[in-house]
Structure formats: structure tokens, C-alpha cells
Design a protein around this motif. Structure first.
Motif, PDB file in Angstrom:
ATOM      1  N   VAL A  89     -51.539 -17.882  11.271  1.00 34.64           N
ATOM      2  CA  VAL A  89     -50.716 -18.561  12.271  1.00 34.64           C
ATOM      3  C   VAL A  89     -51.355 -19.886  12.690  1.00 34.64           C
ATOM      4  O   VAL A  89     -50.664 -20.904  12.843  1.00 34.64           O
ATOM      5  CB  VAL A  89     -50.491 -17.648  13.502  1.00 34.64           C
ATOM      6  N   VAL A  90     -52.662 -19.890  12.868  1.00 33.72           N
ATOM      7  CA  VAL A  90     -53.361 -21.133  13.228  1.00 33.72           C
ATOM      8  C   VAL A  90     -53.108 -22.212  12.173  1.00 33.72           C
ATOM      9  O   VAL A  90     -52.827 -23.375  12.496  1.00 33.72           O
ATOM     10  CB  VAL A  90     -54.886 -20.877  13.375  1.00 33.72           C
ATOM     11  N   GLY A  91     -53.188 -21.842  10.896  1.00 34.14           N
ATOM     12  CA  GLY A  91     -52.949 -22.801   9.816  1.00 34.14           C
ATOM     13  C   GLY A  91     -51.530 -23.352   9.840  1.00 34.14           C
ATOM     14  O   GLY A  91     -51.315 -24.568   9.676  1.00 34.14           O
ATOM     15  N   LEU A  92     -50.545 -22.487  10.078  1.00 34.72           N
ATOM     16  CA  LEU A  92     -49.145 -22.921  10.105  1.00 34.72           C
ATOM     17  C   LEU A  92     -48.854 -23.828  11.298  1.00 34.72           C
ATOM     18  O   LEU A  92     -48.089 -24.796  11.190  1.00 34.72           O
ATOM     19  CB  LEU A  92     -48.224 -21.703  10.126  1.00 34.72           C
ATOM     20  N   LEU A  93     -49.465 -23.542  12.435  1.00 39.25           N
ATOM     21  CA  LEU A  93     -49.265 -24.393  13.609  1.00 39.25           C
ATOM     22  C   LEU A  93     -49.915 -25.764  13.419  1.00 39.25           C
ATOM     23  O   LEU A  93     -49.433 -26.768  13.950  1.00 39.25           O
ATOM     24  CB  LEU A  93     -49.824 -23.710  14.858  1.00 39.25           C
ATOM     25  N   LEU A 126     -51.267 -26.782  22.737  1.00 35.32           N
ATOM     26  CA  LEU A 126     -51.618 -25.651  23.601  1.00 35.32           C
ATOM     27  C   LEU A 126     -51.432 -24.320  22.876  1.00 35.32           C
ATOM     28  O   LEU A 126     -52.295 -23.435  22.936  1.00 35.32           O
ATOM     29  CB  LEU A 126     -50.753 -25.663  24.872  1.00 35.32           C
ATOM     30  N   MET A 127     -50.313 -24.174  22.186  1.00 36.78           N
ATOM     31  CA  MET A 127     -50.060 -22.938  21.465  1.00 36.78           C
ATOM     32  C   MET A 127     -51.073 -22.734  20.346  1.00 36.78           C
ATOM     33  O   MET A 127     -51.554 -21.613  20.108  1.00 36.78           O
ATOM     34  CB  MET A 127     -48.646 -22.938  20.898  1.00 36.78           C
ATOM     35  N   LEU A 128     -51.422 -23.806  19.671  1.00 33.63           N
ATOM     36  CA  LEU A 128     -52.406 -23.748  18.594  1.00 33.63           C
ATOM     37  C   LEU A 128     -53.759 -23.265  19.113  1.00 33.63           C
ATOM     38  O   LEU A 128     -54.388 -22.366  18.534  1.00 33.63           O
ATOM     39  CB  LEU A 128     -52.543 -25.133  17.957  1.00 33.63           C
ATOM     40  N   LEU A 129     -54.215 -23.812  20.228  1.00 31.14           N
ATOM     41  CA  LEU A 129     -55.506 -23.421  20.806  1.00 31.14           C
ATOM     42  C   LEU A 129     -55.494 -21.955  21.239  1.00 31.14           C
ATOM     43  O   LEU A 129     -56.473 -21.225  21.053  1.00 31.14           O
ATOM     44  CB  LEU A 129     -55.845 -24.325  22.000  1.00 31.14           C
ATOM     45  N   GLY A 130     -54.380 -21.526  21.822  1.00 35.51           N
ATOM     46  CA  GLY A 130     -54.270 -20.138  22.248  1.00 35.51           C
ATOM     47  C   GLY A 130     -54.335 -19.172  21.076  1.00 35.51           C
ATOM     48  O   GLY A 130     -54.948 -18.101  21.164  1.00 35.51           O
ATOM     49  N   THR A 131     -53.711 -19.554  19.950  1.00 37.31           N
ATOM     50  CA  THR A 131     -53.714 -18.679  18.783  1.00 37.31           C
ATOM     51  C   THR A 131     -55.106 -18.559  18.174  1.00 37.31           C
ATOM     52  O   THR A 131     -55.479 -17.501  17.652  1.00 37.31           O
ATOM     53  CB  THR A 131     -52.716 -19.186  17.729  1.00 37.31           C
ATOM     54  N   VAL A 132     -55.893 -19.623  18.273  1.00 38.24           N
ATOM     55  CA  VAL A 132     -57.300 -19.545  17.840  1.00 38.24           C
ATOM     56  C   VAL A 132     -58.018 -18.453  18.630  1.00 38.24           C
ATOM     57  O   VAL A 132     -58.768 -17.644  18.073  1.00 38.24           O
ATOM     58  CB  VAL A 132     -58.010 -20.902  18.023  1.00 38.24           C
ATOM     59  N   GLY A 133     -57.767 -18.390  19.941  1.00 37.77           N
ATOM     60  CA  GLY A 133     -58.370 -17.354  20.783  1.00 37.77           C
ATOM     61  C   GLY A 133     -57.948 -15.955  20.361  1.00 37.77           C
ATOM     62  O   GLY A 133     -58.769 -15.027  20.338  1.00 37.77           O
ATOM     63  N   MET A 134     -56.664 -15.780  19.998  1.00 37.63           N
ATOM     64  CA  MET A 134     -56.192 -14.470  19.553  1.00 37.63           C
ATOM     65  C   MET A 134     -56.828 -14.087  18.219  1.00 37.63           C
ATOM     66  O   MET A 134     -57.137 -12.914  17.977  1.00 37.63           O
ATOM     67  CB  MET A 134     -54.673 -14.469  19.420  1.00 37.63           C
ATOM     68  N   ALA A 135     -57.044 -15.075  17.344  1.00 35.05           N
ATOM     69  CA  ALA A 135     -57.646 -14.801  16.037  1.00 35.05           C
ATOM     70  C   ALA A 135     -59.099 -14.345  16.156  1.00 35.05           C
ATOM     71  O   ALA A 135     -59.624 -13.707  15.238  1.00 35.05           O
ATOM     72  CB  ALA A 135     -57.554 -16.044  15.155  1.00 35.05           C
ATOM     73  N   ASN A 152     -60.020 -12.027  17.917  1.00 34.75           N
ATOM     74  CA  ASN A 152     -59.911 -10.557  17.953  1.00 34.75           C
ATOM     75  C   ASN A 152     -60.897  -9.918  18.927  1.00 34.75           C
ATOM     76  O   ASN A 152     -61.502  -8.885  18.653  1.00 34.75           O
ATOM     77  CB  ASN A 152     -60.125  -9.972  16.552  1.00 34.75           C
ATOM     78  N   SER A 153     -61.036 -10.537  20.083  1.00 32.83           N
ATOM     79  CA  SER A 153     -61.954 -10.037  21.112  1.00 32.83           C
ATOM     80  C   SER A 153     -61.192  -9.879  22.422  1.00 32.83           C
ATOM     81  O   SER A 153     -60.405 -10.755  22.804  1.00 32.83           O
ATOM     82  CB  SER A 153     -63.116 -11.011  21.308  1.00 32.83           C
ATOM     83  N   GLU A 154     -61.445  -8.773  23.115  1.00 36.35           N
ATOM     84  CA  GLU A 154     -60.778  -8.529  24.397  1.00 36.35           C
ATOM     85  C   GLU A 154     -61.093  -9.635  25.400  1.00 36.35           C
ATOM     86  O   GLU A 154     -60.269  -9.951  26.263  1.00 36.35           O
ATOM     87  CB  GLU A 154     -61.200  -7.167  24.950  1.00 36.35           C
ATOM     88  N   ALA A 155     -62.273 -10.240  25.286  1.00 38.39           N
ATOM     89  CA  ALA A 155     -62.686 -11.291  26.227  1.00 38.39           C
ATOM     90  C   ALA A 155     -61.781 -12.522  26.143  1.00 38.39           C
ATOM     91  O   ALA A 155     -61.649 -13.263  27.123  1.00 38.39           O
ATOM     92  CB  ALA A 155     -64.135 -11.693  25.953  1.00 38.39           C
ATOM     93  N   PHE A 156     -61.164 -12.758  24.975  1.00 38.13           N
ATOM     94  CA  PHE A 156     -60.337 -13.955  24.779  1.00 38.13           C
ATOM     95  C   PHE A 156     -58.846 -13.700  25.023  1.00 38.13           C
ATOM     96  O   PHE A 156     -58.050 -14.636  24.951  1.00 38.13           O
ATOM     97  CB  PHE A 156     -60.517 -14.508  23.358  1.00 38.13           C
ATOM     98  N   VAL A 157     -58.474 -12.444  25.283  1.00 40.56           N
ATOM     99  CA  VAL A 157     -57.051 -12.109  25.348  1.00 40.56           C
ATOM    100  C   VAL A 157     -56.305 -12.935  26.380  1.00 40.56           C
ATOM    101  O   VAL A 157     -55.303 -13.590  26.062  1.00 40.56           O
ATOM    102  CB  VAL A 157     -56.849 -10.597  25.622  1.00 40.56           C
ATOM    103  N   TRP A 158     -56.767 -12.937  27.626  1.00 38.88           N
ATOM    104  CA  TRP A 158     -55.995 -13.616  28.666  1.00 38.88           C
ATOM    105  C   TRP A 158     -55.990 -15.139  28.537  1.00 38.88           C
ATOM    106  O   TRP A 158     -54.921 -15.752  28.639  1.00 38.88           O
ATOM    107  CB  TRP A 158     -56.456 -13.178  30.056  1.00 38.88           C
ATOM    108  N   PRO A 159     -57.160 -15.793  28.285  1.00 40.06           N
ATOM    109  CA  PRO A 159     -57.082 -17.247  28.055  1.00 40.06           C
ATOM    110  C   PRO A 159     -56.157 -17.604  26.897  1.00 40.06           C
ATOM    111  O   PRO A 159     -55.401 -18.567  26.966  1.00 40.06           O
ATOM    112  CB  PRO A 159     -58.534 -17.636  27.740  1.00 40.06           C
ATOM    113  N   ALA A 160     -56.217 -16.785  25.840  1.00 41.33           N
ATOM    114  CA  ALA A 160     -55.383 -17.056  24.666  1.00 41.33           C
ATOM    115  C   ALA A 160     -53.901 -16.871  24.979  1.00 41.33           C
ATOM    116  O   ALA A 160     -53.074 -17.723  24.638  1.00 41.33           O
ATOM    117  CB  ALA A 160     -55.789 -16.131  23.515  1.00 41.33           C
ATOM    118  N   LEU A 161     -53.549 -15.771  25.656  1.00 41.83           N
ATOM    119  CA  LEU A 161     -52.143 -15.515  25.958  1.00 41.83           C
ATOM    120  C   LEU A 161     -51.573 -16.538  26.937  1.00 41.83           C
ATOM    121  O   LEU A 161     -50.398 -16.908  26.842  1.00 41.83           O
ATOM    122  CB  LEU A 161     -51.978 -14.100  26.530  1.00 41.83           C
ATOM    123  N   ILE A 162     -52.388 -17.003  27.867  1.00 45.07           N
ATOM    124  CA  ILE A 162     -51.923 -18.038  28.810  1.00 45.07           C
ATOM    125  C   ILE A 162     -51.601 -19.325  28.050  1.00 45.07           C
ATOM    126  O   ILE A 162     -50.536 -19.933  28.246  1.00 45.07           O
ATOM    127  CB  ILE A 162     -52.974 -18.290  29.905  1.00 45.07           C
TER     128      ILE A 162
END
Length: 406
Positions: free
Chosen positions: A377-381, A291-300, A302-312
Motif C-alpha cells: 500500500v505504501v508503494g501504491l500511495l 498524510l495517508m502515506l505516512l500513516g500507512t508506513v506506521g501500519m506497515a 506492524n506494532s501496537e505502539a504505532f496503531v493510533w498515530p498511524a490510524l489518525i
């Protein structure tokens, strides 16, 4: 009152004291302090990497100290180290209001390392585990929720103080928080109940000593996984406020998003602690990591549209991982040498924390955005997920352990 009710109130009371300690120690020195970042950058003209180097120093110093502090906790008890640590945080926080150069800030954060080591997650877990045997997972989950509660509560205290009094006076006011909590712990945390010689021997037969833990491959798998997981989350937490500003959030919106993010983590910590009393913690650990790995992909992205799904996704994933990493240390190796064992693991985690906070800011400085930082971060996770398959139940006489519970 029935014995069941007494047990519940004892468990809840001890766990909540742990929550309050971590709310203060983590909230003031890690998550909550980031709301002052913009004010410090504006006043002193530092780069983000210069500012975040303080977190690197803090974490590396803490990592170096943790084996010694862990041994002190084993010898003198968690209550004493927690109280001393809280008073140190108060003094250092007050000193923060007088900084005039980067090296002043760096020196204070090295001091934070020793202070937080005394009132750290490790100290709180030992404090809770020594007093709670039944439903230990639930108690640890409640206690560790304090690390997230600090990210919710402290920014909401510091924000209005910052707006009304400026950052220097805000540090002085917030220095009162650890003093009050130290007094609370002194009066309300009862001593550990003495065990009978028979029950003590029976318990120690299933627990690892320090040398046995070091000889176990599981110990080193936890160290590696912990390093990369802590790099990842501290890279996110320490830079989240600036990341949101980069995406166009106002300071108020970023602060509120920061607090909501910690509410998500808080709920995940509570739930995962409770679930470990019913579901195997080693399997649950892998689910939270994905779950954390998938969320970090969303943060990477770098789009406002992905912020909330990624942070959740990151919040739910990390909340569970944090509780499980700490619970697995106790459930795998026991309490007997938990200070020393946890101290060494904390060295690796501390390196991850320091590098994550600093390098995430540095990579952003070099590339012009946080996207590349979060792809690292995605690579390390991903590596963490692979090594997590080596984390499984073991016994002192069989360090390979039964693989069916992994």
C-alpha cells in the motif's frame, strides 16, 4: 425566514439526505459487514483470502456496471436509482442470513454491486450537485461523511445484535434499515428545479461532455490515482478488524477502534469539504495524500505502539482524499455528463477497491502478517502522489488547463 436561512436549510437538508443514504449503502455492504468476519470464519472454516474474495467480486462487478448505471442516473435521475438500490440492499441483506456455502456469499456480493451502484457515492454526489450550486464543496463534504458514519453507526448496531442473536438473525434485523431510508428519500427529496434556457446554456458551456472528458489527460490521471488510493483504503478498512486482532486486541477493542477510526475519517471529510470553498482543492489533495502515506508506513511497522498515530494520519488523509476525489470530478468536468464520466472513473476505483480488500488478505495469508500487505500500500500511495501532480483544472476548450492552479 430570510433567503439566506432558506438557502442554508436547503443545503443542509439535501446534504444530510445524502449522508443517510451513504451511511446505509456503504455502512451495510462495505465497512459495517466486517464485524461478522470472525463469526463467518469460525462457522465455515474459510481462509481470510476466501472470505475477502467476496469484496473483490463485489467491487469488480460494481466497476463493470458503473458506466451503465451512470448513464441511467443521467437519464432518469439519482432519486429513482437510489430508492431502487436501497430496496435491493434490503433483500440481499436478508438473503445473507441463509448462506451455507462460499458461493452463496459470492452471489450476494455480486448482487450488492448492482444495488450499491444505484445508491452509490456517484448517485449521491449528482443528487447534491444538481440541487446545490453555492457552497457545493460543503454540501458534498457533509453528504460524503455518510460513508464514514456508516462505519461508526452500523458496527455499533450490528455488534450487540451479533452478541445477542447470532450473525444470521443480525442480517435479518439490519435489512430493515435500507427500507426505512428508501421511504424517507421518496417523501423528502424534492425534484430538481428547472433552469431557464439561458442559464442552462451558460452552465453547459463550461462543462465537459463524455468525449471531451475522455480526451483530457486529467481524466486519466484521476483514474490512476483513484485506483491506487481506493486499493489502499479498502485494503486497510476491509482488513482492519483482523489486523487489530492479530496485534492482540480483543473483538470489543477492535470494534471500538474501528468506529473511532471512522469518526476521524468523518471529521476529515466534513472539514475538507468546507475548506474547498476557500482553498484550492488540487493543492489540498496532495497534502491529504501525504498524510495517508505516512500513516500507512506506521501500519506497515506492524506494532501496537504505532496503531493510533498511524490510524489518525490515515483517517485524516483518506477523509480528505475521498471528498476531494469526488469533488474534483464535479469541479473539473461539471454535472452535465457526471454519470457517464464518474461511471468510468468508478470502474478504475472499483478495481482498486476489490483488489485492495482481497490481495491485502491474500498477502497476509502468504506471509503470516499484515506488514507486507501494508508495505505494498505504501508503494501504491507513493505512485499516487506522483500522478497527483497531473490533476489540475481544465476547460472543454483547453484540456491542458491553466497549470498555476494545480
Amino acid at each position: 425566514m430570510s433567503n439566506e436561512n432558506k438557502s442554508f436549510f436547503t443545503l443542509f437538508g439535501i446534504a444530510v439526505l445524502g449522508t443517510i443514504v451513504l451511511l446505509c449503502s456503504n455502512g451495510l455492504t462495505f465497512s459495517g459487514i466486517t464485524i461478522f468476519d470472525s463469526a463467518l470464519l469460525e462457522e465455515f472454516g474459510w481462509t481470510k483470502s476466501e472470505l475477502k474474495f467476496r469484496d473483490f467480486l463485489n467491487s469488480i462487478s460494481s466497476a463493470a456496471l458503473m458506466p451503465f448505471v451512470g448513464a441511467i442516473i443521467d437519464k432518469y435521475g439519482a432519486k429513482k436509482t437510489i430508492i431502487v438500490g436501497l430496496f435491493m440492499i434490503a433483500g440481499l441483506y436478508y438473503s445473507y442470513s441463509y448462506i451455507t456455502a462460499a458461493w452463496h456469499m459470492y452471489a450476494i456480493h455480486v448482487g450488492f454491486a448492482l444495488a450499491v451502484a444505484g445508491a452509490s457515492t456517484l448517485a449521491v454526489i449528482i443528487m447534491v450537485s444538481q440541487r446545490i450550486k453555492k457552497n457545493r464543496g460543503t454540501a458534498i463534504g457533509i453528504a460524503l461523511a455518510g460513508t464514514s458514519l456508516g462505519g461508526i453507526v452500523i458496527p455499533q448496531i450490528g455488534g450487540p445484535l451479533l452478541e445477542n442473536f447470532g450473525w444470521r438473525a443480525s442480517f435479518q434485523w439490519e435489512a430493515l434499515i435500507p427500507v426505512g431510508i428508501a421511504i424517507l428519500i421518496f417523501f423528502f427529496l424534492k425534484p430538481v428545479k428547472k433552469q431557464t434556457e439561458e442559464s442552462k446554456k451558460a452552465e453547459e458551456a463550461t462543462e465537459f461532455n463524455f468525449k471531451q472528458a475522455l480526451a483530457s489527460p486529467v481524466f486519466w490521471a484521476i483514474c490512476i490515482t483513484g485506483t491506487f488510493c481506493f486499493y489502499s483504503i479498502m485494503g486497510i478498512i476491509a482488513n482492519l478488524f483482523l489486523y487489530l486482532l492479530e496485534l492482540g486486541y480483543t473483538e470489543s477493542e477492535a470494534r471500538n477502534t474501528f468506529s473511532i477510526f471512522f469518526i476521524i475519517i468523518l471529521c476529515a471529510k466534513l472539514c475538507s469539504g468546507i475548506v474547498t470553498d476557500f482553498i484550492n482543492e488540487y493543492k489540498l489533495f496532495k497534502i491529504q495524500l501525504v498524510l495517508m502515506l505516512l500513516g500507512t508506513v506506521g501500519m506497515a511497522m506492524n506494532s501496537e505502539a504505532f496503531v493510533w498515530p498511524a490510524l489518525i494520519a490515515v483517517g485524516i488523509g483518506w477523509g480528505g482524499l475521498y471528498t476531494l476525489l469526488n469533488y474534483i470530478i464535479i469541479s473539473t468536468f461539471g454535472v452535465k455528463s457526471a454519470g457517464k464520466i464518474g461511471g468510468i472513473i468508478s470502474v478504475f476505483e472499483g478495481v482498486g477497491v476489490g483488489l485492495g480488500a482481497w490481495l491485502t488478505g491474500l498477502i497476509s495469508d502468504q506471509t503470516g502478517s499484515y506488514s507486507a500487505s501494508f508495505w505494498v500500500v505504501v508503494g501504491l500511495l507513493t505512485i499516487s502522489f506522483i500522478t497527483s501532480f497531473s490533476i489540475k483544472y481544465v476547460t472543454p476548450d483547453n484540456t491542458d488547463g491553466p497549470t498555476e492552479v494545480a
